[in-house]
Design an enzyme around this catalytic site. Structure first.
Site, PDB file in Angstrom:
ATOM      1  N   ARG A  16       0.842  -1.218   0.000  1.00  0.00           N
ATOM      2  CA  ARG A  16       0.000   0.000   0.000  1.00  0.00           C
ATOM      3  C   ARG A  16       0.868   1.256   0.000  1.00  0.00           C
ATOM      4  O   ARG A  16       0.531   2.239  -0.664  1.00  0.00           O
ATOM      5  CB  ARG A  16      -0.970  -0.008   1.180  1.00  0.00           C
ATOM      6  N   ARG A 156       0.784   0.499 -11.780  1.00  0.00           N
ATOM      7  CA  ARG A 156      -0.127   0.627 -10.645  1.00  0.00           C
ATOM      8  C   ARG A 156      -1.210  -0.456 -10.696  1.00  0.00           C
ATOM      9  O   ARG A 156      -1.479  -1.135  -9.712  1.00  0.00           O
ATOM     10  CB  ARG A 156      -0.763   2.018 -10.708  1.00  0.00           C
ATOM     11  N   LYS A 167      -2.852 -11.141   0.001  1.00  0.00           N
ATOM     12  CA  LYS A 167      -4.147 -11.465   0.625  1.00  0.00           C
ATOM     13  C   LYS A 167      -4.378 -12.979   0.634  1.00  0.00           C
ATOM     14  O   LYS A 167      -4.891 -13.529   1.599  1.00  0.00           O
ATOM     15  CB  LYS A 167      -5.291 -10.736  -0.102  1.00  0.00           C
ATOM     16  N   ASN A 193     -11.670  -3.209   0.248  1.00  0.00           N
ATOM     17  CA  ASN A 193     -11.567  -2.498   1.508  1.00  0.00           C
ATOM     18  C   ASN A 193     -12.006  -1.045   1.244  1.00  0.00           C
ATOM     19  O   ASN A 193     -11.222  -0.222   0.763  1.00  0.00           O
ATOM     20  CB  ASN A 193     -10.121  -2.563   2.020  1.00  0.00           C
ATOM     21  N   GLU A 197     -10.110   2.545   0.004  1.00  0.00           N
ATOM     22  CA  GLU A 197     -10.479   3.211  -1.271  1.00  0.00           C
ATOM     23  C   GLU A 197     -10.857   4.669  -1.029  1.00  0.00           C
ATOM     24  O   GLU A 197     -10.437   5.561  -1.761  1.00  0.00           O
ATOM     25  CB  GLU A 197     -11.643   2.469  -1.945  1.00  0.00           C
ATOM     26  N   THR A 244      -7.641  -2.518 -11.089  1.00  0.00           N
ATOM     27  CA  THR A 244      -6.719  -3.170 -10.138  1.00  0.00           C
ATOM     28  C   THR A 244      -7.418  -4.377  -9.510  1.00  0.00           C
ATOM     29  O   THR A 244      -6.835  -5.462  -9.361  1.00  0.00           O
ATOM     30  CB  THR A 244      -6.276  -2.169  -9.037  1.00  0.00           C
ATOM     31  N   GLU A 248      -6.565  -8.376  -9.601  1.00  0.00           N
ATOM     32  CA  GLU A 248      -6.509  -9.214  -8.390  1.00  0.00           C
ATOM     33  C   GLU A 248      -7.365 -10.469  -8.576  1.00  0.00           C
ATOM     34  O   GLU A 248      -6.936 -11.587  -8.277  1.00  0.00           O
ATOM     35  CB  GLU A 248      -7.017  -8.436  -7.165  1.00  0.00           C
TER      36      GLU A 248
END
Ligand SMILES: O=C(O)C(=O)C[C@]1(C(=O)O)C=C[C@@H](O)C=C1
Length: 259
Positions: A16, A156, A167, A193, A197, A244, A248
């Site tokens: 992060r 990014r 995770k 989350n 955000e 993103t 994931e």
């Protein structure tokens, strides 16, 4: 984070922090691009007669040349860099770096760069350029600014793979269950989350305000932002964060291939 040290790469806090740092790069790249007009001829397929090159735009050709060069200085050996022209990059004459594998072996097959290029041209350029129209004398500069934007967006968005792996490692049981069920909605809920955000969006507005104005004018009456700070947050909300998450989820859906 240090890609030679896998334990630092899969730490969600470090990931992060890296994403926060990338916000600066993206905001500055948007500010650079905002000096130029929309310049549609940069993106039009076969607009220019380029030797030995058909079926692509001036941007495609320039990006391809750059990637051929950058692949030879090992840009795409880095686990956080992914080419737009994966089939055409070249081998480096330098010795391989030998980064330890932290991601699953299929990770380079998850490549959203075509999609990134598409939404960048269609949606982002009109939002960040200083006006509509051509500026033939700045064709090269515009295209160079576009490439900086595209490469920082790509890095990014594909960082989602590190988020996903971190995770997965920290909640294996839950993720294995969701992956076995091919439960895309469950995966999306598990990786989301909303607090993080929301913080990102708020911070971007602040960054847009701080980076986009002349600091000596900051406290005067009407400092002009170079890119509307709210627009930067909208771009993150509508495209960057959702893509993103898509990275994931795609990464996680295949994750049991490697267990
Ligand atoms: O930080 C995370 O946990 C992420 O998954 C990354 C990210 C993002 O794109 O910034 C995406 C999904 C989460 O809802 C929060 C943030």
């Amino acid at each position: 984070m240090d890609f030679m040290k896998p334990e630092t790469v899969l730490n969600l806090g470090n990931i992060r922090d890296a994403l926060v740092r990338m916000e600066d790069t993206i905001v500055f790249n948007f500010i650079e691009r905002s000096q130029f007009y929309s310049s549609p001829s940069v993106y039009e397929i076969d607009k220019f007669e380029i030797p030995d090159f058909v079926g692509g735009s001036f941007l495609d050709w320039t990006m391809l040349q750059l990637e051929k060069l950058q692949s030879q200085i090992r840009r795409f050996e880095a686990p956080d860099e992914l080419p737009f022209f994966p089939k055409e990059i070249l081998k480096s004459f330098l010795p391989p770096i030998g980064y330890p594998n932290v991601l699953a072996s299929y990770s380079t097959e998850i490549n959203f760069n075509d999609e990134i290029k598409k939404f960048y041209i269609q949606d982002i350029v009109p939002l960040i350029s200083c006006g509509e129209g051509e500026q033939p004398e700045n064709l090269g500069s515009t295209c160079t600014a576009d490439i900086e934007c595209l490469q920082s967006l790509s890095r990014r968005i594909h960082f989602g793979k590190f988020v996903a792996e971190a995770k997965f490692q920290s909640e294996k049981e839950l993720f294995i269950k969701l992956i076995k069920e091919k439960n895309v909605k469950g995966l999306e809920d598990a990786i989301t989350n909303s607090v993080v955000e929301e913080k990102i969006l708020q911070r971007l507005v602040e960054k847009g305000k701080a980076y986009g104005v002349d600091p000596s004018l900051k406290y005067s009456q009407n400092p002009q932002s170079k890119v509307n700070p709210e627009i930067i947050a909208v771009i993150y909300k509508k495209w960057i964060i959702p893509l993103t998450k898509k990275v994931e989820i795609d990464y996680l859906l295949r994750r049991l291939e490697c267990e």
